[in-house]
Design a protein around this motif. Structure first.
Motif, PDB file in Angstrom:
ATOM      1  N   MET A 241      30.897   9.181  45.408  1.00 29.97           N
ATOM      2  CA  MET A 241      30.756   8.315  44.102  1.00 29.97           C
ATOM      3  C   MET A 241      29.772   7.139  44.458  1.00 29.97           C
ATOM      4  N   LEU A 242      28.791   7.043  43.432  1.00 32.59           N
ATOM      5  CA  LEU A 242      27.681   6.180  43.620  1.00 32.59           C
ATOM      6  C   LEU A 242      28.510   4.525  43.482  1.00 32.59           C
ATOM      7  N   PRO A 243      27.631   3.707  43.896  1.00 38.13           N
ATOM      8  CA  PRO A 243      28.151   2.128  43.652  1.00 38.13           C
ATOM      9  C   PRO A 243      28.511   2.013  42.275  1.00 38.13           C
ATOM     10  N   THR A 244      27.569   2.536  41.361  1.00 37.30           N
ATOM     11  CA  THR A 244      27.751   2.273  39.900  1.00 37.30           C
ATOM     12  C   THR A 244      28.964   2.965  39.355  1.00 37.30           C
ATOM     13  N   ASP A 245      29.306   4.110  39.989  1.00 38.55           N
ATOM     14  CA  ASP A 245      30.648   4.878  39.576  1.00 38.55           C
ATOM     15  C   ASP A 245      31.804   3.814  40.178  1.00 38.55           C
ATOM     16  N   ILE A 246      31.595   3.186  41.148  1.00 38.28           N
ATOM     17  CA  ILE A 246      32.644   2.376  41.664  1.00 38.28           C
ATOM     18  C   ILE A 246      32.860   1.201  40.910  1.00 38.28           C
ATOM     19  N   ALA A 247      31.729   0.807  40.344  1.00 38.66           N
ATOM     20  CA  ALA A 247      31.767  -0.427  39.459  1.00 38.66           C
ATOM     21  C   ALA A 247      32.589  -0.376  38.113  1.00 38.66           C
ATOM     22  N   LEU A 248      32.731   1.140  37.786  1.00 38.11           N
ATOM     23  CA  LEU A 248      33.732   1.393  36.518  1.00 38.11           C
ATOM     24  C   LEU A 248      35.060   1.169  36.901  1.00 38.11           C
ATOM     25  N   LEU A 249      35.338   1.343  38.059  1.00 44.02           N
ATOM     26  CA  LEU A 249      36.829   1.082  38.461  1.00 44.02           C
ATOM     27  C   LEU A 249      37.126  -0.355  38.729  1.00 44.02           C
ATOM     28  N   GLU A 250      36.153  -0.940  39.229  1.00 41.02           N
ATOM     29  CA  GLU A 250      36.453  -2.705  39.666  1.00 41.02           C
ATOM     30  C   GLU A 250      36.156  -3.571  38.530  1.00 41.02           C
ATOM     31  N   ASP A 251      35.603  -3.047  37.485  1.00 42.47           N
ATOM     32  CA  ASP A 251      35.108  -4.145  36.470  1.00 42.47           C
ATOM     33  C   ASP A 251      36.583  -3.900  35.378  1.00 42.47           C
ATOM     34  N   PRO A 252      37.134  -5.016  34.885  1.00 41.09           N
ATOM     35  CA  PRO A 252      38.296  -4.885  34.060  1.00 41.09           C
ATOM     36  C   PRO A 252      38.021  -4.224  32.791  1.00 41.09           C
ATOM     37  N   SER A 253      37.000  -4.449  32.042  1.00 37.16           N
ATOM     38  CA  SER A 253      36.597  -3.965  30.862  1.00 37.16           C
ATOM     39  C   SER A 253      36.309  -2.467  30.746  1.00 37.16           C
ATOM     40  N   PHE A 254      35.629  -1.889  31.887  1.00 38.92           N
ATOM     41  CA  PHE A 254      35.121  -0.628  32.096  1.00 38.92           C
ATOM     42  C   PHE A 254      36.529   0.075  32.537  1.00 38.92           C
ATOM     43  N   ARG A 255      37.476  -0.549  33.537  1.00 43.28           N
ATOM     44  CA  ARG A 255      38.592   0.020  34.178  1.00 43.28           C
ATOM     45  C   ARG A 255      39.516   0.651  32.797  1.00 43.28           C
ATOM     46  N   VAL A 256      39.743  -0.168  31.704  1.00 45.29           N
ATOM     47  CA  VAL A 256      40.538   0.319  30.567  1.00 45.29           C
ATOM     48  C   VAL A 256      40.374   1.639  30.209  1.00 45.29           C
ATOM     49  N   TRP A 257      38.848   1.965  30.125  1.00 43.78           N
ATOM     50  CA  TRP A 257      38.412   3.283  29.797  1.00 43.78           C
ATOM     51  C   TRP A 257      38.407   4.390  30.915  1.00 43.78           C
ATOM     52  N   VAL A 258      38.461   3.829  31.979  1.00 45.43           N
ATOM     53  CA  VAL A 258      38.565   4.844  32.957  1.00 45.43           C
ATOM     54  C   VAL A 258      39.979   5.301  33.051  1.00 45.43           C
ATOM     55  N   ASP A 259      40.846   4.428  32.710  1.00 44.67           N
ATOM     56  CA  ASP A 259      42.394   4.723  32.778  1.00 44.67           C
ATOM     57  C   ASP A 259      42.565   5.855  31.698  1.00 44.67           C
ATOM     58  N   ARG A 260      41.956   5.502  30.636  1.00 43.32           N
ATOM     59  CA  ARG A 260      42.340   6.300  29.382  1.00 43.32           C
ATOM     60  C   ARG A 260      41.736   7.861  29.389  1.00 43.32           C
ATOM     61  N   TYR A 261      40.457   7.604  29.844  1.00 41.23           N
ATOM     62  CA  TYR A 261      39.762   9.346  29.980  1.00 41.23           C
ATOM     63  C   TYR A 261      40.516   9.957  31.329  1.00 41.23           C
ATOM     64  N   ALA A 262      41.079   9.151  32.190  1.00 39.23           N
ATOM     65  CA  ALA A 262      41.825   9.806  33.320  1.00 39.23           C
ATOM     66  C   ALA A 262      43.022  10.512  32.774  1.00 39.23           C
ATOM     67  N   GLU A 263      43.667   9.736  31.791  1.00 30.87           N
ATOM     68  CA  GLU A 263      44.976  10.582  31.428  1.00 30.87           C
ATOM     69  C   GLU A 263      44.811  11.484  30.240  1.00 30.87           C
ATOM     70  N   ASP A 264      43.598  11.197  29.403  1.00 35.31           N
ATOM     71  CA  ASP A 264      43.440  11.944  28.319  1.00 35.31           C
ATOM     72  C   ASP A 264      42.248  12.704  28.010  1.00 35.31           C
ATOM     73  N   LYS A 265      42.263  14.137  28.528  1.00 34.56           N
ATOM     74  CA  LYS A 265      41.087  14.786  28.427  1.00 34.56           C
ATOM     75  C   LYS A 265      40.769  14.752  26.857  1.00 34.56           C
ATOM     76  N   ASP A 266      41.410  15.188  26.071  1.00 34.55           N
ATOM     77  CA  ASP A 266      40.796  15.301  24.601  1.00 34.55           C
ATOM     78  C   ASP A 266      40.106  14.169  23.978  1.00 34.55           C
ATOM     79  N   LEU A 267      40.715  13.009  24.479  1.00 34.41           N
ATOM     80  CA  LEU A 267      40.116  11.524  24.069  1.00 34.41           C
ATOM     81  C   LEU A 267      38.652  11.701  24.680  1.00 34.41           C
TER      82      LEU A 267
END
Ligand code: ZEM
Length: 304
Positions: A241-267
């Motif tokens: 993972m790039l540092p910018t990829d890890i930033a998606l995990l650590e930033d709370p506002s980005f993280r919401v969407w990482v969680d949703r996309y991990a759960e829901d492929k169609d979304l």
């Protein structure tokens, strides 16, 4: 055959049947047994992204119109290292179908490649024009730097007009392809099957304990090593993972969407299709008939 628009001020884009011939030709060149993971697909997606990702909404400059990467000012930007391979893959198609502009060909190739790699159907419209000189090429430095963090991502992508959700959805393209030490200086792939589009990137981002690793060139990226594997297998299976990829995990506002996309492929597929279509249209104005109307574009390209 297409009527010539000699007296009209509108560029005359290729017809639907001409475009389906081009799309078929793109499909047939995706398999490249001697290149990377056997596919031209990922690097073609990156070509379209870098052609469009120079857009600045405040000045309405940059974007996928123009195909400026044919000129040294943009093609020689270190941020675009490696994309000459993508352009070279498409050169025979341009030769076979000279009616399509480079700017249309590069963007269409990504849409065709994503669909062929099991990704979503993305809406795409022709009509882009090619610059005939390098006078309108945007300054370098507008593409994201993988060694940075969340603030940098917002600085870069807000300039294009994207929001946090769209930044995360777009980043899901890192399900495809790999990093090359001789291009970006980073090394390795994000997922084990980098030629099949899915939401695996988000699932792996959450699943593993990513460890910072300094590369021989001094650059830092994150890696996951499966300790249960034999050392030899570990080498082969190491994901990054790039540092910018890890930033998606650590930033709370980005993280919401990482969680949703991990759960829901169609979304993820729906949101990715929408945001990639938006990316490819940045800076392109169309009239009600979908013809490109950007004044300065009318000087070049499709007008015959
Ligand atoms: Zn990427 N990307 N990208 N990206 N990218 C690389 C490769 C690929 C960033 C980045 O620094 C890098 C988007 C966003 C961002 C693809 C698509 C999209 C590489 C490796 C780097 C370093 C290049 C190399 O060495 O060959 C950063 C910081 C981004 C900010 C979020 C977006 C948006 C993309 C499309 C929607 C793809 C497909 C690749 C793989 C290319 C290949 O050759 O395999």
């Amino acid at each position: 055959p297409q009527p010539k628009s000699s007296s009209s001020d509108h560029p005359s884009a290729p017809s639907a049947s001409q475009l389906s011939q081009v799309a078929a030709a793109i499909k047939s060149l995706l398999r490249q047994p001697d290149y990377d993971d056997g596919s031209a697909g990922p690097v073609l997606v990156r070509l379209a992204w870098h052609s469009a990702g120079t857009y600045c909404k405040d000045t309405n400059t940059g974007g996928s119109n123009g195909a400026g990467m044919r000129y040294e000012a943009e093609g020689g930007d270190p941020a675009n290292a490696g994309l000459q391979h993508a352009r070279a893959f498409l050169e025979p198609i341009k030769a076979q179908f000279p009616f399509i502009t480079y700017a249309d060909l590069w963007t269409l190739a990504a849409v065709v490649a994503i669909r062929e790699m099991d990704g979503p159907q993305i809406s795409w419209k022709p009509g882009r024009t090619d610059f005939t000189d390098d006078s309108r090429i945007p300054p370098r430095g507008r593409l994201p730097d993988g060694s940075k963090g969340a603030d940098h991502l917002r600085w870069i992508f807000y300039r294009m007009g994207f929001n946090d959700q769209e930044i995360v959805a777009l980043s899901g393209a890192h399900n495809l392809g790999r990093c090359h030490s001789d291009r970006s200086g980073f090394e390795g792939k994000w997922v084990n099957n980098p030629t099949r589009f899915s939401n695996t990137y988000f699932r792996l981002l959450k699943m593993h304990d990513w460890k910072k690793k300094e590369l021989a060139n001094g650059m830092e990226q994150f890696v996951y090593v499966d300790e249960d594997l034999e050392p030899e297998e570990q080498e082969e299976e190491t994901l990054m993972m790039l540092p910018t990829d890890i930033a998606l995990l650590e930033d709370p506002s980005f993280r919401v969407w990482v969680d949703r996309y991990a759960e829901d492929k169609d979304l993820f597929f729906r949101d990715f299709a929408a945001v990639f279509a938006k990316l490819l249209e940045l800076g392109i104005r169309r009239d009600k008939d979908e013809n490109v109307v950007n004044e300065e574009n009318l000087a070049d390209g499709y007008r015959s």
